[in-house]
Design a protein around this motif. Structure first.
Motif, mmCIF file in Angstrom:
data_model
loop_
_atom_site.group_PDB
_atom_site.id
_atom_site.type_symbol
_atom_site.label_atom_id
_atom_site.label_comp_id
_atom_site.label_asym_id
_atom_site.label_seq_id
_atom_site.Cartn_x
_atom_site.Cartn_y
_atom_site.Cartn_z
ATOM 1 N N ASP A 141 -2.735 -3.569 13.916
ATOM 2 C CA ASP A 141 -4.014 -4.279 13.801
ATOM 3 C C ASP A 141 -4.831 -3.719 12.626
ATOM 4 O O ASP A 141 -4.903 -2.493 12.439
ATOM 5 C CB ASP A 141 -4.807 -4.123 15.101
ATOM 6 N N PRO A 142 -5.436 -4.592 11.797
ATOM 7 C CA PRO A 142 -6.171 -4.112 10.615
ATOM 8 C C PRO A 142 -7.439 -3.336 10.940
ATOM 9 O O PRO A 142 -7.998 -2.672 10.068
ATOM 10 C CB PRO A 142 -6.488 -5.405 9.861
ATOM 11 N N ARG A 143 -7.895 -3.395 12.195
ATOM 12 C CA ARG A 143 -9.112 -2.665 12.565
ATOM 13 C C ARG A 143 -8.843 -1.524 13.531
ATOM 14 O O ARG A 143 -9.423 -0.442 13.406
ATOM 15 C CB ARG A 143 -10.131 -3.623 13.193
ATOM 16 N N LEU A 144 -7.949 -1.750 14.496
ATOM 17 C CA LEU A 144 -7.721 -0.763 15.554
ATOM 18 C C LEU A 144 -6.312 -0.164 15.533
ATOM 19 O O LEU A 144 -5.995 0.665 16.382
ATOM 20 C CB LEU A 144 -7.959 -1.421 16.927
ATOM 21 N N GLY A 145 -5.490 -0.576 14.590
ATOM 22 C CA GLY A 145 -4.094 -0.165 14.597
ATOM 23 C C GLY A 145 -3.887 1.320 14.354
ATOM 24 O O GLY A 145 -4.438 1.893 13.404
ATOM 25 N N VAL A 146 -3.050 1.936 15.196
ATOM 26 C CA VAL A 146 -2.753 3.359 15.059
ATOM 27 C C VAL A 146 -1.972 3.631 13.786
ATOM 28 O O VAL A 146 -2.214 4.627 13.087
ATOM 29 C CB VAL A 146 -1.964 3.851 16.291
ATOM 30 N N ILE A 147 -1.024 2.750 13.466
ATOM 31 C CA ILE A 147 -0.197 2.963 12.275
ATOM 32 C C ILE A 147 -1.038 2.876 11.008
ATOM 33 O O ILE A 147 -0.880 3.693 10.078
ATOM 34 C CB ILE A 147 0.959 1.940 12.242
ATOM 35 N N ASN A 148 -1.943 1.921 10.953
ATOM 36 C CA ASN A 148 -2.848 1.830 9.811
ATOM 37 C C ASN A 148 -3.673 3.106 9.672
ATOM 38 O O ASN A 148 -3.878 3.619 8.563
ATOM 39 C CB ASN A 148 -3.772 0.620 9.962
ATOM 40 N N ASP A 149 -4.162 3.611 10.798
ATOM 41 C CA ASP A 149 -4.982 4.826 10.776
ATOM 42 C C ASP A 149 -4.182 6.017 10.253
ATOM 43 O O ASP A 149 -4.681 6.799 9.434
ATOM 44 C CB ASP A 149 -5.504 5.108 12.182
ATOM 45 N N LEU A 157 -2.193 4.671 2.293
ATOM 46 C CA LEU A 157 -3.044 3.504 2.057
ATOM 47 C C LEU A 157 -4.472 3.966 1.814
ATOM 48 O O LEU A 157 -4.917 4.972 2.382
ATOM 49 C CB LEU A 157 -3.007 2.550 3.258
ATOM 50 N N SER A 158 -5.169 3.204 0.991
ATOM 51 C CA SER A 158 -6.578 3.524 0.750
ATOM 52 C C SER A 158 -7.484 2.864 1.780
ATOM 53 O O SER A 158 -8.604 3.332 2.015
ATOM 54 C CB SER A 158 -6.988 3.080 -0.659
ATOM 55 N N THR A 159 -7.018 1.786 2.378
ATOM 56 C CA THR A 159 -7.796 1.073 3.393
ATOM 57 C C THR A 159 -6.853 0.410 4.377
ATOM 58 O O THR A 159 -5.655 0.257 4.100
ATOM 59 C CB THR A 159 -8.689 0.004 2.739
ATOM 60 N N TYR A 160 -7.372 0.026 5.514
ATOM 61 C CA TYR A 160 -6.539 -0.620 6.528
ATOM 62 C C TYR A 160 -5.995 -1.943 5.977
ATOM 63 O O TYR A 160 -6.674 -2.653 5.254
ATOM 64 C CB TYR A 160 -7.360 -0.888 7.790
ATOM 65 N N LYS A 161 -4.768 -2.261 6.360
ATOM 66 C CA LYS A 161 -4.098 -3.446 5.825
ATOM 67 C C LYS A 161 -3.752 -4.416 6.948
ATOM 68 O O LYS A 161 -3.270 -4.006 8.007
ATOM 69 C CB LYS A 161 -2.825 -3.057 5.078
ATOM 70 N N ALA A 162 -3.980 -5.693 6.708
ATOM 71 C CA ALA A 162 -3.596 -6.744 7.660
ATOM 72 C C ALA A 162 -2.157 -7.159 7.352
ATOM 73 O O ALA A 162 -1.905 -8.092 6.583
ATOM 74 C CB ALA A 162 -4.543 -7.930 7.553
ATOM 75 N N TRP A 163 -1.211 -6.463 7.932
ATOM 76 C CA TRP A 163 0.191 -6.647 7.595
ATOM 77 C C TRP A 163 0.681 -8.063 7.882
ATOM 78 O O TRP A 163 1.448 -8.632 7.095
ATOM 79 C CB TRP A 163 1.044 -5.649 8.376
ATOM 80 N N PHE A 164 0.277 -8.642 8.991
ATOM 81 C CA PHE A 164 0.758 -9.963 9.378
ATOM 82 C C PHE A 164 -0.065 -11.104 8.785
ATOM 83 O O PHE A 164 0.298 -12.264 8.936
ATOM 84 C CB PHE A 164 0.775 -10.089 10.905
ATOM 85 N N ALA A 165 -1.177 -10.778 8.127
ATOM 86 C CA ALA A 165 -2.016 -11.813 7.509
ATOM 87 C C ALA A 165 -1.814 -11.902 6.010
ATOM 88 O O ALA A 165 -2.356 -12.809 5.370
ATOM 89 C CB ALA A 165 -3.492 -11.530 7.817
ATOM 90 N N ASP A 166 -1.039 -11.004 5.436
ATOM 91 C CA ASP A 166 -0.770 -11.000 4.000
ATOM 92 C C ASP A 166 0.594 -11.647 3.754
ATOM 93 O O ASP A 166 1.609 -11.163 4.253
ATOM 94 C CB ASP A 166 -0.760 -9.562 3.477
ATOM 95 N N PRO A 167 0.661 -12.748 2.983
ATOM 96 C CA PRO A 167 1.954 -13.403 2.730
ATOM 97 C C PRO A 167 2.977 -12.480 2.082
ATOM 98 O O PRO A 167 4.180 -12.685 2.243
ATOM 99 C CB PRO A 167 1.588 -14.562 1.792
ATOM 100 N N ALA A 168 2.525 -11.454 1.371
ATOM 101 C CA ALA A 168 3.452 -10.554 0.684
ATOM 102 C C ALA A 168 4.125 -9.577 1.642
ATOM 103 O O ALA A 168 5.204 -9.051 1.336
ATOM 104 C CB ALA A 168 2.714 -9.783 -0.408
#
Length: 305
Positions: A141-149, A157-168
């Motif tokens: 999750d781009p806000r609460l995700g443990v992996i992003n944190d 990463l410099s900031t949290y990423k929305a992995w499933f919302a980015d087409p790339a």
């Protein structure tokens, strides 16, 4: 003159059991069940694919021939789905086979803790796809995700990423989730196959100077060829026909970046209620899987063993 003896049903049945037709008589109930469960739905799917069947416009329902297949050729979403399906299946199979081999070889060694390790490896496969999908959606999750944190704290990463919302990154992220969920299937089958390989073959190869890599190439892979072929075919069928994980994680988005054939057919049938076109998509998937299985078996030459 003696009167003719009356031959009852049990007598005639006993006579039948002495003939070669008895085996067909015993198989008849199973054949009827097989026709009802497998043959009829398959044939009905072919019939739907050449008919117009829209629940929202029943007045248009009827025979249309190859209309859906012709429309498919100019359907941009179909070609995107076909490409994504090929990438989705090929990448997931490659990762799962690799991880499955590593896990199976590790579990095949008689060292302390292998039983616990085996249970932990099989845990992902025990989870239903819907549960696994929601779990990974929360982890990434781009806000609460443990992996992003963890990635931000580690400087990756410099900031949290929305992995499933980015087409790339959406398709790659879903492939990794699917690989995590499916690799225990290969690990379990490969482990069963490794248990059947005589240990003397490895000892003889070691005496001849073959190291672990050469033993894997010359003994393990050839001896597991049948298992590998069967496992890959079953897993490819499962990946092509199962859209549930993608349905939970992305719904085919963003912008059809994760749209695959099974998900496209599902959405066409149950969102647009266009069962005719969805049936045509299913027939295309069926043909692709049949061609793949035939060519793969011939390529691996497993039928000659």
């Amino acid at each position: 003159m003696k009167p003719a003896l009356h031959r009852g049903p049990l007598t005639r049945l006993g006579d039948l059991s002495e003939t070669r037709y008895w085996v067909y008589f015993l198989l008849f109930p199973s054949l009827i069940l097989l026709l009802l469960v497998v043959a009829y739905p398959t044939l009905y799917g072919f019939v739907i694919s050449v008919r117009e069947m829209r629940l929202t416009r029943p007045g248009l329902n009827g025979w249309v021939g190859a209309k859906h297949y012709v429309a498919m050729m100019s359907d941009r979403v179909f070609w995107i789905s076909l490409k994504n399906t090929a990438i989705w299946v090929a990448a997931a199979i490659a990762i799962e086979v690799t991880l499955g081999f590593i896990a199976a070889i590790a579990l095949n060694r008689n060292v302390p803790g292998t039983k616990l390790f085996g249970v932990l490896i099989l845990l992902p496969y025990f989870l239903p796809n819907v549960v696994a999908g929601h779990m990974w959606a929360l982890l990434l999750d781009p806000r609460l995700g443990v992996i992003n944190d963890l990635l931000v704290r580690g400087g990756v990463l410099s900031t949290y990423k929305a992995w499933f919302a980015d087409p790339a990154t959406a398709l790659a992220a879903t492939i990794l989730v699917e690989a995590w969920h499916g690799f225990p299937f290969f690990a379990l089958l490969f482990l069963a196959g490794l248990k059947g390989i005589p240990e003397d073959l490895y000892k003889a190869a070691a005496v001849d100077g073959a190291g672990p890599v050469r033993q894997f190439q010359l003994i393990t892979v050839p001896m597991l060829r049948t298992v590998i072929t069967a496992a890959v075919i079953l897993r490819v069928i499962s990946l092509v026909n199962s859209p549930d994980l993608l349905l939970v994680l992305t719904g085919g988005g963003p912008g059809n970046a994760t749209q695959v054939l099974s998900l496209y057919a599902f959405q066409t049938a149950y969102r647009e209620f266009n069962f005719g076109y969805a049936g045509a998509l299913s027939v295309v998937m069926f043909v692709i899987l049949m061609v793949f299985a035939t060519l793969y078996i011939r390529f691996t030459r497993v039928s000659k063993e």
